[in-house]
Enzyme design. Structure first.
Site, mmCIF file in Angstrom:
data_model
loop_
_atom_site.group_PDB
_atom_site.id
_atom_site.type_symbol
_atom_site.label_atom_id
_atom_site.label_comp_id
_atom_site.label_asym_id
_atom_site.label_seq_id
_atom_site.Cartn_x
_atom_site.Cartn_y
_atom_site.Cartn_z
ATOM 1 N N ALA A 1 0.857 -1.189 0.000
ATOM 2 C CA ALA A 1 0.000 0.000 0.000
ATOM 3 C C ALA A 1 0.893 1.239 0.000
ATOM 4 O O ALA A 1 2.114 1.144 0.162
ATOM 5 C CB ALA A 1 -0.889 0.006 1.238
ATOM 6 N N LYS A 2 0.309 2.376 -0.186
ATOM 7 C CA LYS A 2 1.043 3.646 -0.048
ATOM 8 C C LYS A 2 0.024 4.747 0.176
ATOM 9 O O LYS A 2 -1.122 4.644 -0.276
ATOM 10 C CB LYS A 2 1.843 3.941 -1.325
ATOM 11 N N GLY A 3 0.460 5.818 0.855
ATOM 12 C CA GLY A 3 -0.428 6.953 1.080
ATOM 13 C C GLY A 3 0.274 8.249 0.715
ATOM 14 O O GLY A 3 1.505 8.308 0.677
#
Ligand code: NAD
Length: 446
Positions: free
Chosen positions: A134-136
């Site tokens: 994931a990444k934000g």
């Protein structure tokens, strides 16, 4: 209507020009980040072709599963409310909870976050830790925020996305411009909502709040571990080798320090403001102390400033460590890269076309998803310690990190030799196979 004269007309002309420039930059960035995601998918396709994946297998592993975008309203110090665009992309969670940092940067786009989330899935799988990708990101220039505004923004990010996060669902961590303090505010927000102290919801925390010993330098330790392994294969004696390091932040400066300890002579370093060269060897401790004092390498006296920052990539060295940004080695400069060994500290520093050129000229590339996986490996060890409520000394963490990185390197190298492919394609093949197998074992729910 009366035409504006003098200063007013000049001001309006300047505003129009600035608006055009902003639109141009935004367009160029969209394109650049779209290309980072396109490059990620090209890497997938090449590995998938060699693995002979079926359409169904590809359907389960290639694209992000969930993309969340929110507007974060934040009260500024002057009482006004500003909205900030924010993203969380969960690429794949078949092997475990999603894992990936949160970036605060004015240039963040959803495509960039998609590319970074994709790489996280396969990075976790290469080093075989039981997590997904994931990444934000938040579109903000954090230098324009006061500490209070930064805190309110961090807390609002966690509050808006809280249903996505949890030690068993999605575990964020720091990335560009977010460090232990931002992680502490986010943890506190999570704990206040849930009324449970669950430090395993976020990694990269300060040691006092359940952070792991050794996390700060883990990425660079992992890189240097891979360089040792590659040097053995290439018969490269590190005690007589030279290196150039692009980017002198956490990853670049620690890599320079550990390489020096292995006997490598660091002959060039750079940051966003310039590149510096000293063929007699740079005093890395002095450079680190200079950056700690001045905030950048500007004015560093221990080396000569190069005319162009990008010249660093083309120097005659044994080892090149790109540790800054995506898309640095491209078709424009790949033919001029003279290093025998490239250790990718940054995510996505080499474009697929440049990769082909490097392969053709015999450059040994340790790909990002393997080379810089030390950071997520120790984040995983932090999460493990949080769940046990028992904390290891740094030597134990460093030993586990070394064992995991060496074993991943050996597996990728063996596959590259067996299938006669580059280290990058081998790393993706190994990782995609692991994700695909886990996905098929689980089957399709409903
Ligand atoms: P950082 O912000 O601490 O340092 C980045 C450095 O790159 C700074 O010195 C900056 O001035 C320099 N830089 C920026 N643009 C440049 C340019 N065009 N030319 C030369 N230098 C430039 O960031 P970091 O944590 O060291 O991360 C560096 C890279 O490594 C990023 O791509 C990041 O995603 C990747 N990475 C970091 C970790 C980690 O644990 N920190 C883990 C995996 C991957």
């Amino acid at each position: 209507m009366a035409r504006p004269y003098g200063k007013e007309a000049q001001r309006r002309r300047q505003e129009r020009k600035a608006a055009v420039r902003r639109r141009q930059i935004a367009g160029a960035l969209e394109e650049w980040h779209a290309s980072a995601f396109a490059h990620a998918l090209e890497q997938f396709d090449e590995a998938a072709r060699r693995l002979r994946l079926t359409e169904n297998q590809i359907a389960m592993t290639k694209l992000p599963r969930r993309i969340t975008e929110v507007l974060l309203p934040v009260r500024m110090d002057d009482g006004t409310i500003r909205n900030f665009r924010a993203f969380r992309v969960q690429h794949n969670m078949v092997r475990g909870p999603a894992k990936g940092g949160i970036r605060f940067h004015q240039d963040v786009t959803v495509d960039e976050v998609k590319a970074l989330a994709f790489w996280m899935t396969y990075k976790c799988a290469v080093v075989n830790i039981p997590m997904g990708g994931a990444k934000g990101g938040v579109v903000v220039d954090p230098r324009t925020l006061s500490p209070g505004e930064r805190e309110r923004l961090s807390r609002r990010y966690m509050a808006e996305m809280i249903d996505l996060f949890g030690p068993d669902s999605d575990v964020p961590g720091p990335d560009v411009n977010t460090g232990p303090q931002v992680m502490s505010w986010m943890l506190d927000t999570y704990v206040m909502h849930k009324r449970d102290f669950l430090p395993g919801v976020i990694t990269g925390k300060p040691i006092e709040l359940g952070g792991s010993a050794g996390r700060h330098s883990a990425t660079s330790r992992g890189i240097v571990c891979c360089i040792h392994k590659a040097a053995e294969r290439l018969n490269l004696d590190l005690r007589t080798a030279t290196a150039a390091i692009q980017g002198f932040g956490n990853v670049g400066s620690n890599a320079a320090k550990f390489l020096t300890q292995s006997g490598v002579k660091i002959v060039a370093i750079s940051d966003v403001d310039g590149a510096y060269r000293n063929m007699a060897g740079i005093d890395v401790d002095a450079a680190i102390a200079h950056v700690a004092r001045r905030g950048s390498l500007t004015g560093f006296k221990g080396a000569t400033l190069l005319r162009r920052r990008s010249q660093l990539l083309e120097l005659p060295v044994d080892i090149l460590v790109p540790a800054a940004l995506e898309n640095q080695i491209t078709t424009q400069n790949a033919r001029r890269v003279r290093a025998r060994l490239i250790a990718e500290g940054a995510n996505g520093p080499t474009t697929p076309d440049a990769d082909e050129i490097l392969e053709g000229q015999g450059t040994f590339v340790i790909p990002d998803i393997l080379c810089n996986a030390g950071g997520v490996t120790v984040s995983y060890l932090e999460w493990v310690q949080n769940r046990m409520g028992y904390y290891w000394p740094e030597a134990r963490v460093n030993d586990d990190l070394k064992r995991i990185m060496e074993s991943a390197f050996d597996e990728v190298y063996a596959l590259a030799r067996r299938r006669r492919v580059s280290m990058r394609i081998a790393a993706f093949m190994l990782a995609i196979r692991r994700v695909t197998e886990a996905s098929e074992m689980r089957g399709l729910y409903a």
